[in-house]
Design a protein around this motif. Structure first.
Motif, short mmCIF file in Angstrom:
data_model
loop_
_atom_site.label_atom_id
_atom_site.label_comp_id
_atom_site.label_asym_id
_atom_site.label_seq_id
_atom_site.Cartn_x
_atom_site.Cartn_y
_atom_site.Cartn_z
N MET A 189 -22.18 46.79 111.24
CA MET A 189 -23.88 46.85 111.12
C MET A 189 -24.35 47.06 112.63
N ARG A 190 -23.60 46.57 113.51
CA ARG A 190 -24.48 46.68 114.83
C ARG A 190 -24.67 48.33 115.20
N ARG A 191 -23.57 49.05 114.79
CA ARG A 191 -23.50 50.64 115.07
C ARG A 191 -24.83 51.15 114.35
N HIS A 192 -25.44 50.50 113.06
CA HIS A 192 -26.35 51.05 112.75
C HIS A 192 -27.62 50.31 113.16
N ASP A 193 -27.51 49.38 113.71
CA ASP A 193 -28.60 48.15 113.96
C ASP A 193 -28.25 47.25 115.21
N PRO A 194 -28.36 48.38 116.26
CA PRO A 194 -28.05 47.80 117.64
C PRO A 194 -28.79 46.62 118.08
N GLU A 195 -30.30 46.60 117.80
CA GLU A 195 -31.22 45.61 118.09
C GLU A 195 -30.99 44.39 117.09
N ARG A 196 -29.88 44.65 116.29
CA ARG A 196 -29.49 43.11 115.60
C ARG A 196 -30.82 42.63 114.80
N HIS A 197 -31.37 43.39 113.96
CA HIS A 197 -32.33 43.04 112.96
C HIS A 197 -31.85 42.47 111.89
N VAL A 198 -30.63 42.76 111.62
CA VAL A 198 -30.00 42.57 110.32
C VAL A 198 -29.23 41.45 110.38
N ASP A 199 -29.15 40.31 109.88
CA ASP A 199 -27.97 39.08 109.83
C ASP A 199 -26.90 39.17 108.55
N LEU A 200 -25.92 38.65 108.97
CA LEU A 200 -24.94 38.34 107.91
C LEU A 200 -24.97 37.18 107.36
N VAL A 201 -25.06 36.96 106.08
CA VAL A 201 -24.92 35.82 105.32
C VAL A 201 -23.77 35.82 104.34
N VAL A 202 -22.75 34.81 104.61
CA VAL A 202 -21.74 34.63 103.66
C VAL A 202 -21.83 33.74 102.44
N ASP A 203 -22.74 34.38 101.52
CA ASP A 203 -23.25 33.65 100.49
C ASP A 203 -22.49 33.14 99.02
N GLU A 204 -21.11 33.67 99.42
CA GLU A 204 -19.92 33.13 98.49
C GLU A 204 -18.56 32.87 99.37
N TRP A 205 -18.19 31.68 99.41
CA TRP A 205 -17.04 31.69 100.25
C TRP A 205 -16.24 30.18 99.54
N GLY A 206 -14.97 30.05 99.85
CA GLY A 206 -14.36 28.87 99.32
C GLY A 206 -13.08 29.26 98.81
N THR A 207 -12.21 28.18 98.32
CA THR A 207 -11.00 28.54 97.92
C THR A 207 -10.99 28.73 96.34
N TRP A 208 -9.84 29.62 96.08
CA TRP A 208 -9.99 29.88 94.49
C TRP A 208 -8.80 29.82 93.88
N PHE A 209 -8.25 28.43 93.29
CA PHE A 209 -6.85 28.34 92.72
C PHE A 209 -7.12 28.30 91.17
N ASP A 210 -5.90 27.98 90.49
CA ASP A 210 -5.85 27.98 89.10
C ASP A 210 -6.63 26.90 88.60
N VAL A 211 -7.42 27.24 87.43
CA VAL A 211 -7.88 25.93 86.92
C VAL A 211 -7.09 24.82 86.57
N GLU A 212 -7.75 23.68 86.68
CA GLU A 212 -6.80 22.33 86.24
C GLU A 212 -6.25 22.55 84.76
N PRO A 213 -5.11 22.40 84.46
CA PRO A 213 -4.57 22.51 83.32
C PRO A 213 -5.31 21.84 82.17
N GLY A 214 -5.38 22.57 81.05
CA GLY A 214 -6.10 22.02 79.82
C GLY A 214 -7.68 22.19 79.95
N THR A 215 -8.07 22.72 81.31
CA THR A 215 -9.63 22.94 81.20
C THR A 215 -10.13 24.37 80.72
N ASN A 216 -11.13 24.49 80.30
CA ASN A 216 -11.53 25.96 80.21
C ASN A 216 -11.45 26.86 81.08
N PRO A 217 -10.63 28.04 80.84
CA PRO A 217 -10.53 28.84 82.11
C PRO A 217 -11.57 29.60 82.67
#
Ligand code: AHR
Length: 491
Positions: free
Chosen positions: A282-310
């Motif tokens: 990003m900084r190569r294209h935007d050295p003045e740092r106008h564009v931020d980074l937003v991590v708008d999806e993160w977290g753990t992803w495991f199997d669903v609890e047995p017996g629940t809708n997948p």
């Protein structure tokens, strides 16, 4: 004895409170039977929003909430979710379980939820299957104060004043469920759609573009080259798993082997490399740092609890999730100069949730308690920190035993958060904070065996407790329990 050093001499960037943001999609029981039970429910609610959930999230100072998706966003047509509830369209939620979506939770309900939570709304518009006009009119409906067709429609639906809306996402995962686009095509789409996402009156929209999937550096490079100048931020999506490179193996959220604990910690630590590499491009294209980074999806992803809708992605939440969240939030804090928002997926009953519900019962997860332990970092200034540490893990997965971040708030209090990834033995720690020796200090810790978790029968099995601290020879000494997350405050 491990050592943790904090450089109190130089304040770093402000840790944007929005790093502690959340995400709520029309998925499983996140909105319906989660946040929203309806006004006629026997579960205590205000205008349909569960009171106990609202209180719990206010306690961790939820700063921002992302809605309505996720993949759902690129199939959502906002006009279906306004006006009298009896006439709202019923549709199929094709992404998540094929269940009926009755649109009873729409724009007005989401804004009411944010009002009750005391947080900022972050709305994601539909690029994949919606039109430019539809997106443009949604922004007009929400934020225009004068005479216009959409402002009149909003008034007809009972809302005189426009809402304040800062954060607006122009599509979600448009490289995948949001239209399977190539970066060049999305970049052009972004330029077009974003043109008509207008600022009305004092309302200034911060436009968030769909950024890369995990390590898709080509996406970041091409988007930044072709459309970077038109956005305020790009988003990164990355989910922590037992094998970051293989979606077919997710493993159980509880009752997992040690091997999967260590590989999950490795996967969590990868966030550091992903952020650094994307920022470098990003900084190569935007050295003045106008564009931020937003991590708008993160977290753990495991199997669903047995017996629940997948399709509902309902998973339990253990100390492994807590340590993972602690590491990830430390990484975001350390990138406070560029990461301006992050939204854990997803607040209630979905993936790495804060709250699980079963009818009228609810419990707070170990991850919720991490957000509680970390909340004092919000709006504080980052301080440089460093841990003298050792490696732990198994033959395949080697990780540092300690992982930390530190900040100083506007009243001069220092906050240090540290995860101990080790699975056995307490870790004696000496904290060095030049200039603060002997100051009033306290600590709270969340600890347990790696798959310790709360259940509806034992909702408080895992919760923070005070931890003894003592000044000795100029350093603050404490013993971090195995598999723990600790918050230290020095006045
Ligand atoms: O959070 C669940 C899903 O994960 C979201 O809908 C999508 O954006 C991502 O792939």
């Amino acid at each position: 004895m491990a050592n943790l050093f904090v450089n109190t001499a130089r304040k770093g960037a402000v840790i944007n409170r929005n790093i502690y943001g959340h995400f709520s999609e029309h998925l499983g029981r996140c909105i319906y039977n989660g946040f929203f039970v309806g006004e006629n429910s026997s579960i205590p609610n205000v205008n349909g929003m569960r009171t106990d959930i609202v209180e719990a999230l206010r306690n961790i100072r939820i700063p921002v909430l992302r809605w309505p998706g996720g993949c759902f966003a690129d199939e959502y047509h906002w006009k279906d979710g306004i006006g009298p509830k009896e006439t709202r369209k019923r549709m199929v939620n094709t992404n998540w379980g094929g269940v009926v979506e009755d649109n009873s939770f729409g724009t007005h309900e989401f804004m009411e939820l944010c009002r009750q939570l005391g947080c900022e709304p972050y709305i994601t518009g539909n690029v994949g299957s919606g039109t430019v006009q539809e997106m443009s009119e949604w922004v007009e409906y929400m934020t225009f104060d004068g005479v216009s067709p959409m402002a009149e429609l909003r008034r007809k639906n009972g809302r005189e004043e426009p809402w304040k809306l800062t954060y607006f996402g122009v599509g979600n995962e448009n490289w995948g469920c949001g239209g399977n686009m190539r970066p060049e095509f999305y970049a052009d789409q972004f330029r077009r759609y974003a043109t008509y996402v207008r600022n009305y009156g004092d309302n200034k929209i911060y436009k968030i573009a769909c950024g890369p999937n995990v390590e898709d550096y080509e996406w970041t490079d091409k988007f930044m080259a072709l459309a970077g100048q038109y956005c305020n931020a790009i988003s990164l999506h990355y989910y922590t798993r037992i094998d970051a490179h293989d979606w077919s193996k997710k493993g159980s959220a509880t009752g997992f082997p040690e091997k999967e604990y260590w590989s999950t910690i490795v996967s969590a630590l990868w966030m550091e490399e992903l952020i650094s590499n994307h920022l470098e491009i990003m900084r190569r294209h935007d050295p003045e740092r106008h564009v931020d980074l937003v991590v708008d999806e993160w977290g753990t992803w495991f199997d669903v609890e047995p017996g629940t809708n997948p399709g509902f992605l309902y998973q339990q939440n253990s100390m492994r999730d807590a340590v993972t969240a602690a590491i990830t939030l430390n990484i975001f804090n350390r990138h406070a100069d560029s990461v301006t928002m992050a939204n854990i997926a997803q607040t209630i009953n979905v993936l790495q949730a804060m709250v699980l519900t079963d009818g009228e019962k609810m419990l707070l997860t170990p991850t919720y308690h991490v957000f509680d332990l970390y909340k004092d970092h919000q709006d504080a200034n980052l301080l440089e920190s460093y841990t003298e540490t050792r490696e732990v893990g198994d033959e395949e997965s080697r990780v540092p035993n300690l992982h930390e971040s530190a900040s100083v708030d506007s009243e001069g209090r220092i906050h240090i958060t540290v995860a101990n990834t080790s699975l056995s033995g307490g870790e004696p720690l000496a904290v060095h904070v030049p200039g603060r020796e002997g100051a009033k200090a306290s600590a709270r810790t969340l600890a347990g065996v790696m798959d310790a978790h709360n259940t509806f029968e034992q909702p408080d099995a895992v919760k923070p407790v005070p931890l003894d601290v003592q000044w000795k020879d100029g350093s603050l000494c404490l013993t971090l329990p195995a598999c723990s997350v600790t918050a230290i405050t020095i006045e």
